[in-house]
Design an enzyme around this catalytic site. Sequence first.
Site, PDB file in Angstrom:
ATOM      1  CG  ASP A 111      -0.167   0.063   2.558  1.00 23.03           C
ATOM      2  OD1 ASP A 111       1.014  -0.377   2.619  1.00 23.03           O
ATOM      3  OD2 ASP A 111      -0.727   0.599   3.543  1.00 23.03           O
ATOM      4  CG  ASP A 169       4.089  -0.036   1.680  1.00 22.18           C
ATOM      5  OD1 ASP A 169       3.555  -1.127   1.859  1.00 22.18           O
ATOM      6  OD2 ASP A 169       3.897   0.947   2.418  1.00 22.18           O
ATOM      7  CG  ASN A 186       0.661   3.502   4.209  1.00 26.41           C
ATOM      8  OD1 ASN A 186       0.486   3.484   5.424  1.00 26.41           O
ATOM      9  ND2 ASN A 186       1.624   2.813   3.621  1.00 26.41           N
ATOM     10  CB  THR A 211       4.702  -4.346   3.031  1.00 22.74           C
ATOM     11  OG1 THR A 211       4.384  -3.835   1.721  1.00 22.74           O
ATOM     12  CG2 THR A 211       5.804  -5.371   2.930  1.00 22.74           C
ATOM     13  CG  PHE A 265      -1.703   1.669   9.471  1.00 26.04           C
ATOM     14  CD1 PHE A 265      -2.750   2.557   9.649  1.00 26.04           C
ATOM     15  CD2 PHE A 265      -1.467   1.168   8.195  1.00 26.04           C
ATOM     16  CE1 PHE A 265      -3.545   2.958   8.577  1.00 26.04           C
ATOM     17  CE2 PHE A 265      -2.255   1.570   7.118  1.00 26.04           C
ATOM     18  CZ  PHE A 265      -3.298   2.465   7.312  1.00 26.04           C
ATOM     19  CG  ASN A 266       0.505  -2.726   7.557  1.00 27.12           C
ATOM     20  OD1 ASN A 266       0.088  -1.685   7.063  1.00 27.12           O
ATOM     21  ND2 ASN A 266       1.757  -3.159   7.383  1.00 27.12           N
ATOM     22  CD  GLN A 326       7.367   7.112  11.167  1.00 25.60           C
ATOM     23  OE1 GLN A 326       7.197   6.994  12.371  1.00 25.60           O
ATOM     24  NE2 GLN A 326       6.843   6.265  10.305  1.00 25.60           N
ATOM     25  CG  HIS A 372       7.374   0.395   9.802  1.00 26.02           C
ATOM     26  ND1 HIS A 372       7.494   0.175  11.157  1.00 26.02           N
ATOM     27  CD2 HIS A 372       6.950   1.682   9.682  1.00 26.02           C
ATOM     28  CE1 HIS A 372       7.143   1.267  11.818  1.00 26.02           C
ATOM     29  NE2 HIS A 372       6.821   2.195  10.949  1.00 26.02           N
ATOM     30  CG  ASP A 373       6.084  -1.740   4.732  1.00 21.32           C
ATOM     31  OD1 ASP A 373       5.684  -2.248   5.796  1.00 21.32           O
ATOM     32  OD2 ASP A 373       5.431  -0.901   4.090  1.00 21.32           O
TER      33      ASP A 373
HETATM   34  C1  BDR Z   1       3.025   0.021   8.582  1.00 21.27           C
HETATM   35  O1  BDR Z   1       2.009   0.984   8.360  1.00 21.27           O
HETATM   36  C2  BDR Z   1       2.275   1.750   7.224  1.00 21.27           C
HETATM   37  O2  BDR Z   1       2.101   3.110   7.481  1.00 21.27           O
HETATM   38  C3  BDR Z   1       3.677   1.418   6.790  1.00 21.27           C
HETATM   39  O3  BDR Z   1       3.769   1.431   5.383  1.00 21.27           O
HETATM   40  C4  BDR Z   1       3.921   0.044   7.362  1.00 21.27           C
HETATM   41  O4  BDR Z   1       3.528  -0.970   6.471  1.00 21.27           O
HETATM   42  C5  BDR Z   1       3.718   0.333   9.885  1.00 21.27           C
HETATM   43  O5  BDR Z   1       2.818   0.273  10.938  1.00 21.27           O
HETATM   44 CA    CA Z   2       2.953  -0.513   4.196  1.00 13.99          CA
END
Ligand code: BDR
Ligand code: CA
Length: 334
Positions: free
Chosen positions: A15, A20, A44, A130, A171-172, A233, A245-246
């Site tokens: 996303d 990503d 996202n 991701t 989030f994911n 961030q 993260h991804d």
């Molecule tokens: C995840 O949430 C999204 O904002 C990022 O792309 C990552 O996959 C982190 O919590």
């Molecule tokens: Ca992501």
Amino acid sequence: MGIRSKPVKIIHDCDPGHDDAVAILMAAVHPAIDLQAVTVVAGNQTLEKTVRNALNICSASGRFSDIPVAAGMSRPMVREQVVAGDIHGESGLDGPVFDEPDVGLDPRHAVDLIIDLLLDSDDPITIVPTGPLTNIGMAIRKEPDIVEKIERIVLMGGAYQHGNVTPSAEFNIYADPEAAHVVFTCGRPIVMMGLDVTRKALATPAMIARVRSLGNPQAILFAEMMEFFAKSQKEVFGWESPPLHDPTCMAWLIDPECFTTRLMRVEVELRGALTYGRTSCDVFGLEQQAGPGRELYEGGGPLARPSGPNAHVAVDVDFDRFWSVVYDSFAFYG
Ligand code: BDR
Ligand code: CA
């Protein structure tokens, strides 16, 4: 083990999203990964925006002449849609400016492309989500025969410590907990890259400068994306450097020794008012323990749940080794 010698066949479901985008750029070029498709989901940002971002990134990589990119689910399975505009901006990929993409969309729905690729493949394929798990959950529900063709699922999502959209949830998983439940209960091996490790995989100014120094267009794009990501961030979480993260999923596929993982039971909370979307991770193996006071957990009691470990959860990352993998990936762009 070190860097894999035989390329791993993957489908990257994403996303984009700054992190990503970095994951796509790594997967498209690293010889340890055989990228079969990029499938896109809302997360996202809205699907329209994540698709546009995916096409921009795939074009910028210059590696997508014969790798399909498909648009998938625009809404989660059950819950109302949430997006992460605070982190990724209005476009979902604020910061860099792109030329018109020269990569187009595959006519198939991403869910059908995932199903086709799995059913038609002689070898099993690794799924690398991701973003929210809507496309993967839907594909499993639509065509259960795909499950046995999945080698493993290497996903970014969840946490056994603190969340990032609620105190409990990441989030994911929060963006589609019901789909996440389908994935975590599908029976195939899962590697979970949660916030516990991704918050240690920081894009520090030194690491951003190191990748940028490669000087190729993709490395410069990486640095531009990280500049925006670092700013948002910092504003939202106060981090000095943003968690990347991804790309941890791609790093695990390329060089699993970048991470320490532990096998445990992971379940997704679907009912809690404060904990909806939390990954409940049995870090101490409590479900496996017998003895006085634990009867309720054994067969049929009100707290009984399906048991047994189902996920290799990342608990630590070797920072230098992880960044070597990221740097080496961008070095392949020349
Ligand atoms: C995840 O949430 C999204 O904002 C990022 O792309 C990552 O996959 C982190 O919590
Ligand atoms: Ca992501």
